[in-house]
Write an enzyme that holds these catalytic residues in place. Sequence first.
Site, PDB file in Angstrom:
ATOM      1  CG  ASP A  71      -4.739  -1.412   2.521  1.00 31.66           C
ATOM      2  OD1 ASP A  71      -4.907  -1.342   1.287  1.00 31.66           O
ATOM      3  OD2 ASP A  71      -4.185  -0.522   3.186  1.00 31.66           O
TER       4      ASP A  71
ATOM      5  CG  ASP B 287      -2.210   2.533   6.285  1.00 36.27           C
ATOM      6  OD1 ASP B 287      -2.520   2.303   5.093  1.00 36.27           O
ATOM      7  OD2 ASP B 287      -2.188   3.665   6.783  1.00 36.27           O
TER       8      ASP B 287
ATOM      9  CG  ASP C 267      -1.825   1.178   1.276  1.00 39.23           C
ATOM     10  OD1 ASP C 267      -2.393   1.528   0.228  1.00 39.23           O
ATOM     11  OD2 ASP C 267      -1.956   1.770   2.354  1.00 39.23           O
TER      12      ASP C 267
END
Length: 772
Positions: A673, A669, A467
């Site tokens: 996700d 985070d 990410d």
Amino acid sequence: MTSFSTATAVTPAAPAADERLAVVDDPLEQQASTRWETLPDGRRMAETGLVLGGMHCAACAGIIESALIGVEGVERAEVSAAGQRAQVRWDPARTRLSTLLRAVQAAGYDALPDAVAPARALRQSERRKALWRLFVASFCAMQIMMFATPSYVASGGDLSPDLRQLLNWGSWLLTMPVLLFSAGPFFQGAWRALRQRRMGMDVPVALGIVVAFVASSGATFDPTGLFGHEVYFDSLSMFVSFLLAARYLEMMARHRAAESLEQALAALPETAQRVSPDGQLEVVSAHRLRPGDVVLVPLGASFPADGRLQTGPTEIDESLLTGESLPVPHGVGDEVVGGSVNLGAPVRMSVERVGADTRHGAIVSLMRQALTERPALVRQADAWAAPFLWVVLTLAVVAGIGWMWIDPSRAVGVAVAVLIVTCPCALSLAVPSALVAAAGSLARRGVMLQRLDALESLARMDRLFLDKTGTLTHDEPAWAGATWVAVHGGELPDPVTVDDLRAAAALARWSSHPLARALASHVEELPGPAAGAVTAPLGQVQEVPGQGLEGVDAEGCRWRLGQRAWVGAGQGDEAGGLPTVYWGAAGAARWLRCQFDERLREDAAQAVAALQADGVALTLLSGDHPERAARLARRLHIDDARGGATPEAKLQALAAAQAGGERTGMVGDGVNDAPVLARADVSFAMGRGAMVARVHADAVIVSNRLGDLVAARQLSTRMMRIIRQNLFWAAAYNLACVPLAVVGWLPPWAAGLGMACSSLVVVGNALRLART
């Protein structure tokens, strides 16, 4: 067309077992754990999540699945041994939820709808029983070792037969609590497996315990009889203690993950300020909201549901839900995502979706679906387990029958020795002991594991999905530079002085917007007086949500800081798509353009390079703007970057990689996700990320250092080497000792001692990881 409708109810306190089954069929009670689907023919199907208790190994998942599938009206049942959860699709016209729970209980396990309070009570009960079993087994094992020590160290006639017999009787009495109480889970698991006609690891464990106890009891009651005079109470009690300790550690890891999930779901607002038809505000539970309700969302509060703004404008932080790194301006009529944070101004919202129908609920649903899918490696391990255990049992029986023809007086002793020497103690501890030691080492570095066997997947990982916002970059933007621009024109060659920046920062200090804070922070780091110390004080400062700041100096000049069109700087290129704010006086011919860029974590570039050097393919997977994602990928030399990805798109990208044979990892985070973290073979969540992401990651990087991910990869590789060493030792031990036991050269006492020593060798080798 298929349609879904769900809602969420307040979870009551855990009732008694009979009352619990009586209320689970209430439709209102089922809303917290059941998703309803209306089929094209008008029939309704239910899909319910269950929390399971009493599971100890992967074979338990198959037993529970068989029990659920055997209920009339159940269309599909998927059980995850790692997550201790089940997902059941059933027909409410043919069965009831209470019937499903009774079927699981009849199979020897416990089950509850996936709701907070009863699941917490179930965990507390399971934890308390496991701790007592471990305490009793360990305490008794220490006392039994004291009684057994004289038999090992005495030589010749130092230990008289009557004293030896007395010590054996004491060991026999102390073994009874271990056998009847502590070893209960092994006997229950073996009985359940046999009743379902399945073979699990508990079967040879239970059989070995029983045979060792019977043979030892025979030697205690009649030292000159069929079983001889050797006893194995010390080996038996140590064996039970070792296995209970490993299972207790695994259970605690699962419980911590479940408790974190409850906190994650509770992170959404528990109450909402609903606007009544007469305009009055009433505080109600967020679970009581329905489509069409109007709610007031104060500044800094989270939106309790999905809907549309009735008032505005405002700015909303959607970073934990969509991955967007900057607050997003919203106006009247714009859609709002439940769980996002209102940063601009108090607004009113019309509720459109609540409960599981919200964006947050859809993400949680994807996450649960990913958790219930059993990985291919687990299925392969299950396929190999049963043949191995059958070979162990067959070998012991054949050895006993063979010696009945050779020397009947030694047949039982040989069979016991074979069964003990092949008892999978070292084999059972080879992997868990290394995993626990590695987990302790990582915990000292700030990496908290929630699924111990994820380290194996990390060592074999082929591709890592990363990410962007909050993972590779800090949440706060970094200063990129400033230039003067003409109204409706391009850049000007005029130099930007420190005084210009201080004047702009004097206005920025009035705002909590990330870009304003970044501007003020940059100027504070410049040498000389702080912002505002050398500039005229501003008055009448006001912030227009979604636009910028405005203030008036002592001479009546109006200054603005914000978006280009709003401050009056006209339209123009934003110079590469970087986040930008403009500052200047109203009606001025030029404006100061302040640009910002994403601030990489200090060790991001080094960590990315180390992973690539280790042969890991990297993919940047972000919900942020594609241009920003691509720019960051170029800075880090990541070839594969995908921006603007929704949670569904992220999950599809990871599933495609898995379908191509790659072992995948994920670092993220945000709430968006979470489904990918749950589906990946191994996953890490940043310590400051969303709770729902941390819950379903295999590990949490509390330190927020990406370098610790590299260290975890290196440690996992070393751990796999130690596991292979442990397995080699266990196999070599069996290959050497089994023939000796079969031909009668290895007495039962030596087999028991060898079994204990092999376990100690395996554990000692694994503890080397703890010193890393």
